[in-house]
Motif scaffolding. Structure first.
Motif, PDB file in Angstrom:
ATOM      1  N   SER A   2       0.832  -1.209   0.000  1.00 22.30           N
ATOM      2  CA  SER A   2       0.000   0.000   0.000  1.00 22.30           C
ATOM      3  C   SER A   2       0.860   1.249   0.000  1.00 22.30           C
ATOM      4  O   SER A   2       0.595   2.202  -0.744  1.00 22.30           O
ATOM      5  N   PHE A   3       1.909   1.246   0.804  1.00 20.76           N
ATOM      6  CA  PHE A   3       2.809   2.405   0.872  1.00 20.76           C
ATOM      7  C   PHE A   3       3.485   2.646  -0.480  1.00 20.76           C
ATOM      8  O   PHE A   3       3.579   3.788  -0.952  1.00 20.76           O
ATOM      9  N   ALA A   4       3.952   1.579  -1.111  1.00 15.76           N
ATOM     10  CA  ALA A   4       4.595   1.706  -2.418  1.00 15.76           C
ATOM     11  C   ALA A   4       3.605   2.235  -3.465  1.00 15.76           C
ATOM     12  O   ALA A   4       3.953   3.071  -4.306  1.00 15.76           O
ATOM     13  N   ALA A   5       2.369   1.723  -3.406  1.00 17.43           N
ATOM     14  CA  ALA A   5       1.349   2.171  -4.353  1.00 17.43           C
ATOM     15  C   ALA A   5       1.046   3.653  -4.166  1.00 17.43           C
ATOM     16  O   ALA A   5       0.851   4.391  -5.143  1.00 17.43           O
ATOM     17  N   ILE A   6       0.995   4.101  -2.917  1.00 16.00           N
ATOM     18  CA  ILE A   6       0.730   5.508  -2.635  1.00 16.00           C
ATOM     19  C   ILE A   6       1.851   6.388  -3.192  1.00 16.00           C
ATOM     20  O   ILE A   6       1.590   7.432  -3.805  1.00 16.00           O
ATOM     21  N   CYS A   7       3.097   5.979  -2.990  1.00 18.67           N
ATOM     22  CA  CYS A   7       4.232   6.748  -3.521  1.00 18.67           C
ATOM     23  C   CYS A   7       4.157   6.836  -5.047  1.00 18.67           C
ATOM     24  O   CYS A   7       4.377   7.906  -5.636  1.00 18.67           O
ATOM     25  N   ALA A   8       3.851   5.696  -5.693  1.00 14.20           N
ATOM     26  CA  ALA A   8       3.731   5.693  -7.155  1.00 14.20           C
ATOM     27  C   ALA A   8       2.570   6.570  -7.613  1.00 14.20           C
ATOM     28  O   ALA A   8       2.663   7.276  -8.631  1.00 14.20           O
ATOM     29  N   TYR A   9       1.469   6.545  -6.866  1.00 13.29           N
ATOM     30  CA  TYR A   9       0.287   7.340  -7.195  1.00 13.29           C
ATOM     31  C   TYR A   9       0.596   8.840  -7.123  1.00 13.29           C
ATOM     32  O   TYR A   9       0.212   9.616  -8.011  1.00 13.29           O
ATOM     33  N   ILE A  10       1.302   9.241  -6.073  1.00  9.15           N
ATOM     34  CA  ILE A  10       1.660  10.651  -5.917  1.00  9.15           C
ATOM     35  C   ILE A  10       2.604  11.089  -7.033  1.00  9.15           C
ATOM     36  O   ILE A  10       2.443  12.170  -7.617  1.00  9.15           O
ATOM     37  N   LEU A  11       3.575  10.257  -7.355  1.00 10.96           N
ATOM     38  CA  LEU A  11       4.503  10.577  -8.442  1.00 10.96           C
ATOM     39  C   LEU A  11       3.761  10.713  -9.766  1.00 10.96           C
ATOM     40  O   LEU A  11       3.993  11.665 -10.528  1.00 10.96           O
ATOM     41  N   ALA A  12       2.857   9.783 -10.050  1.00 12.29           N
ATOM     42  CA  ALA A  12       2.098   9.836 -11.294  1.00 12.29           C
ATOM     43  C   ALA A  12       1.256  11.104 -11.380  1.00 12.29           C
ATOM     44  O   ALA A  12       1.189  11.749 -12.436  1.00 12.29           O
ATOM     45  N   ASN A  13       0.638  11.492 -10.272  1.00 13.06           N
ATOM     46  CA  ASN A  13      -0.164  12.712 -10.264  1.00 13.06           C
ATOM     47  C   ASN A  13       0.702  13.951 -10.462  1.00 13.06           C
ATOM     48  O   ASN A  13       0.277  14.926 -11.096  1.00 13.06           O
ATOM     49  N   GLY A  14       1.914  13.930  -9.897  1.00  9.86           N
ATOM     50  CA  GLY A  14       2.823  15.047 -10.128  1.00  9.86           C
ATOM     51  C   GLY A  14       3.189  15.181 -11.592  1.00  9.86           C
ATOM     52  O   GLY A  14       3.259  16.298 -12.134  1.00  9.86           O
TER      53      GLY A  14
END
Length: 220
Positions: free
Chosen positions: A74-86
């Motif tokens: 979940s933590f890894a997915a959140i980091c990837a999600y934030i990067l993608a949104n950036g």
């Protein structure tokens, strides 16, 4: 204690991710910082956090091995999600600046890509130069769409300073506003100066991000 520090330090970080802004350098500086990456309440982020904790706790209670794994995923997915949104935000701002320059022959001095609720792959795009402003929309894997009209915001540096000194007198809204817009509103014989923020013009929320200042009585 470590969790308390993580909570305290991550809170301003996540505040920075949205478009409302945060003054990270207070009390030494009142400068605003904006991430324009996530909507103020991102349901996908909440879903990932809840799912990671819930599944890990459930595995822990039943004595299963590697019970921390769901939380780490979940933590890894959140980091990837934030990067993608950036990356989505950066791309939409770049295309908006290019489209505004092509359509109106202006060079925007500020472009903001506002994240929208639920649909993280979309952005409400806003642009302005020293005298005019406009807006559009962007969808991931699609081109940006710019509205055909632009309007004067009457909030150049000199105008903003004059309003602040003679009319609004240090209004908290002007201090907070990132993209101020001035508009004269006539009500009978009275004229009112309406100050709003270009980021929040939706009729449902616009009045909560506006201030009104009387500027004269035409009958006198």
């Amino acid at each position: 204690l470590a969790l308390a520090y993580i909570g305290c330090l991550s809170h301003p970080l996540f505040d920075w991710f949205n478009s409302y802004g945060i003054r990270l350098l207070e009390p030494f500086s009142s400068q605003w910082f904006y991430g324009d990456t996530l909507f103020i309440i991102d349901i996908w982020l909440w879903a990932a956090l809840i799912a990671g904790v819930w599944v890990s706790r459930r595995r822990e209670r039943t004595g299963k091995a590697h019970w921390r794994t769901p939380a780490l995923i979940s933590f890894a997915a959140i980091c990837a999600y934030i990067l993608a949104n950036g990356l989505i935000t950066g791309r939409s701002e770049q295309l908006t600046a290019e489209a505004a320059q092509k359509k109106f022959n202006v060079a925007p001095t500020l472009v903001v890509a506002n994240p929208v609720p639920v649909q993280f792959w979309k952005r409400e795009t806003l642009w302005r130069d020293d005298s005019h402003y406009g807006q559009g929309s962007y969808t991931m894997f699609d081109d940006v769409r710019i509205d055909n009209s632009m309007r004067a915001h009457y909030m150049g540096v000199a105008d903003k300073n004059a309003f602040e000194a003679n009319v609004t007198r240090g209004s908290p809204l002007l201090f907070w506003s990132r993209m101020p817009v001035a508009q004269i509103v006539d009500a009978g014989n009275k004229r009112t100066l309406k100050i709003s923020d270009q980021r929040f013009t939706d009729p449902l929320v616009g009045d909560r991000f506006s201030a009104y200042f009387p500027i004269g009585d035409e009958s006198k």
